[in-house]
Scaffold this motif. Structure first.
Motif, PDB file in Angstrom:
ATOM      1  N   PRO A  40       0.831  -1.212   0.000  1.00  0.00           N
ATOM      2  CA  PRO A  40       0.000   0.000   0.000  1.00  0.00           C
ATOM      3  C   PRO A  40       0.861   1.257   0.000  1.00  0.00           C
ATOM      4  CG  PRO A  40      -0.681  -1.539   1.724  1.00  0.00           C
ATOM      5  CD  PRO A  40       0.651  -2.008   1.227  1.00  0.00           C
TER       6      PRO A  40
ATOM      7  N   VAL B 262     -13.046   7.376  -3.924  1.00  0.00           N
ATOM      8  CA  VAL B 262     -12.826   6.577  -2.726  1.00  0.00           C
ATOM      9  C   VAL B 262     -11.570   7.077  -2.025  1.00  0.00           C
ATOM     10  CG1 VAL B 262     -12.305   4.272  -1.848  1.00  0.00           C
ATOM     11  CG2 VAL B 262     -13.965   4.569  -3.709  1.00  0.00           C
TER      12      VAL B 262
ATOM     13  N   GLY C 226      -8.430   6.748   0.634  1.00  0.00           N
ATOM     14  CA  GLY C 226      -7.605   5.672   1.170  1.00  0.00           C
ATOM     15  C   GLY C 226      -6.377   5.447   0.340  1.00  0.00           C
ATOM     16  N   ASP C 227      -5.613   4.423   0.723  1.00  0.00           N
ATOM     17  CA  ASP C 227      -4.371   4.108   0.035  1.00  0.00           C
ATOM     18  C   ASP C 227      -4.636   3.377  -1.276  1.00  0.00           C
ATOM     19  OD1 ASP C 227      -2.851   5.229   2.020  1.00  0.00           O
ATOM     20  OD2 ASP C 227      -2.532   3.328   3.087  1.00  0.00           O
ATOM     21  N   CYS C 228      -3.713   3.540  -2.194  1.00  0.00           N
ATOM     22  CA  CYS C 228      -3.642   2.692  -3.382  1.00  0.00           C
ATOM     23  C   CYS C 228      -2.664   1.549  -3.060  1.00  0.00           C
ATOM     24  CB  CYS C 228      -3.172   3.498  -4.587  1.00  0.00           C
ATOM     25  SG  CYS C 228      -4.270   4.875  -5.041  1.00  0.00           S
TER      26      CYS C 228
ATOM     27  N   ALA D 220      -7.524   3.256  -5.246  1.00  0.00           N
ATOM     28  CA  ALA D 220      -8.028   3.073  -3.885  1.00  0.00           C
ATOM     29  C   ALA D 220      -9.289   2.220  -3.845  1.00  0.00           C
ATOM     30  CB  ALA D 220      -8.284   4.445  -3.247  1.00  0.00           C
ATOM     31  N   ALA D 221     -10.157   2.397  -4.823  1.00  0.00           N
ATOM     32  CA  ALA D 221     -11.413   1.647  -4.820  1.00  0.00           C
ATOM     33  C   ALA D 221     -11.165   0.151  -4.963  1.00  0.00           C
ATOM     34  CB  ALA D 221     -12.322   2.150  -5.934  1.00  0.00           C
TER      35      ALA D 221
ATOM     36  N   LYS E 158      -9.318  -1.206  -1.847  1.00  0.00           N
ATOM     37  CA  LYS E 158     -10.209  -1.304  -0.699  1.00  0.00           C
ATOM     38  C   LYS E 158     -11.160  -2.492  -0.821  1.00  0.00           C
ATOM     39  CE  LYS E 158     -12.975   1.713   2.276  1.00  0.00           C
ATOM     40  NZ  LYS E 158     -13.517   3.091   2.440  1.00  0.00           N
TER      41      LYS E 158
END
Length: 411
Positions: free
Chosen positions: A72, A88, A90-92, A110-111, A114
């Motif tokens: 990540p 979305v 968050g982390d890639c 990220a999508a 996740k």
């Protein structure tokens, strides 16, 4: 002896060779017309768009890989994208995978990250190798061949074990349905043929084959077939009218837009009406077969029941089946459209407002048209079954109890 006497009237009573011969001629005539129409509507191979695979361009190929590393990293995902849609947060992830050619690396947004990806997962990736440039890779999808095949085998074995020969023939019916869809209906849609006639003709051929395969060649099955064919015709007419009345264009999602761009000659509005016929086939078949069986069983229990009383009794069963089948249609849509329904809730939009959108409105109209066709098919099938069921003492002036007939449409 009372039990064998009642069933003698219904199942092996007076030979009904005249009726069986007449129904055989009628069914063969319907089948001949449907097959002739299928031949007329069958698309030429050069009319069906080919080589439209967006992942099949120059230097692009799809290969299998196994994930060996997931790393990540912060890619500043979140907020709004360039099109104004939310992203979305968050982390890639940087993914390492092994292929037959060696090691491949690619990034997940990220999508997708996740949603979940782990070391050991089998995936499909795009190998992009433009002439004179370095090879790169992109994630395409997970490889699901093994679990899907296993589930299909489990399903098939259970169907055959529980339903035996009927189950085996039902599986053959599924194969016939898939063959008709992939070899006739879908290519005809893509070739620009009028979708509604294609769907009606294809559905007619499918139902003739499937009903007799799964339920046997008998007068009872023939009565269910007649009710099913009437239901198909009514659903087609209702679908055509409802699609025009509600101005459904068929372009309700990004995939629809891609399809129109890829196949400019396709009539998506007509496809919407056609899918209303195809989507309701399973439940329609279930209802008509059940109604025909109900009439036969009621006649077996009370051989002397008059036709009017038999119709009324069978319709009491049919009304219960209508209620449960309508729920089935609604629940099936709710399950398949769960993402859309969740978005409606998240956006805090009223269902009435969202129901008028193209995407949701199409599914609502499809469900309602299928339900109306289903409801109308019940009394029609019941009437056919009452007309064709073996008659008891009050309905038939004479009846010798011996003999049986195992002709093509025997009771």
């Amino acid at each position: 002896m009372a039990h064998s006497h009642s069933h003698a009237v219904v199942d092996s009573g007076p030979p009904r060779r005249g009726l069986a011969a007449t129904l055989t001629v009628v069914v063969l005539a319907i089948a001949a017309v449907a097959i002739a129409a299928m031949v007329v509507l069958w698309p030429d191979s050069d009319q069906v768009p080919r080589d439209k695979n967006p992942y099949g361009g120059q230097g692009v190929s799809t290969i299998g890989a196994k994930v060996t590393g997931v790393d990540p990293f912060d890619c500043n995902s979140g907020g709004e994208g360039p099109d104004g849609m939310p992203q979305v947060a968050g982390d890639c992830a940087h993914i390492t995978a092994t292929t037959d050619e060696g090691t491949a690396t690619f990034d997940l947004d990220a999508a997708r990250f996740k949603a979940g990806i782990d070391v050991g997962d089998e995936v499909k990736i795009l190998r992009i190798a433009p002439e004179g440039q370095a090879v790169s890779y992109e994630f395409l999808d997970f490889r699901r061949g093994v679990p899907l095949t296993a589930l299909a085998l489990i399903f098939s074995v259970l169907v055959v074990v529980v339903a035996r020969w009927r189950g085996l023939f039902a599986l053959a019916g599924i194969a016939v349905t898939m063959l008709a869809l992939t070899e006739f209906i879908l290519p005809a849609f893509l070739a620009g043929e009028s979708p509604l006639p294609v769907a009606i003709v294809g559905s007619t051929v499918i139902m003739i084959v499937v009903l007799y395969l799964a339920h046997g060649i008998s007068i009872r099955t023939t009565s269910a077939l007649f009710g099913t064919l009437v239901g198909i015709g009514l659903t087609g007419l209702l679908g055509y009218g409802a699609t025009a009345w509600t101005n459904l264009s068929g372009v309700g999602s990004e995939n629809d837009q891609v399809l129109v761009a890829t196949v400019p000659g396709i009539d998506l509005s007509g496809v919407v009406a056609a899918t209303m016929v195809i989507a309701g086939l399973g439940v329609l078949n279930d209802v008509t077969v059940t109604q025909a069986s109900a009439v036969w069983e009621l006649r077996a229990l009370q051989p002397a029941m008059r036709a009017g009383s038999l119709f009324a009794s069978a319709m009491r069963i049919g009304r219960d089946h209508i209620a449960s089948s309508v729920y089935t249609l609604v629940f099936a849509y709710a399950g398949s459209a769960m993402t859309v329904l969740l978005l409606i809730t998240a956006y805090q939009q009223s269902l009435g407002t969202m129901a008028t959108t193209e995407e949701l409105g199409t599914e609502i109209v499809r469900t309602l048209v299928g339900a109306i066709g289903l409801v109308l098919a019940v009394p029609v099938t019941t009437a056919f079954a009452v007309l064709l069921a073996p008659r008891g003492e009050h309905d038939a002036p004479t009846a010798s109890r011996g003999g049986s007939y195992a002709g093509p449409v025997a009771g």
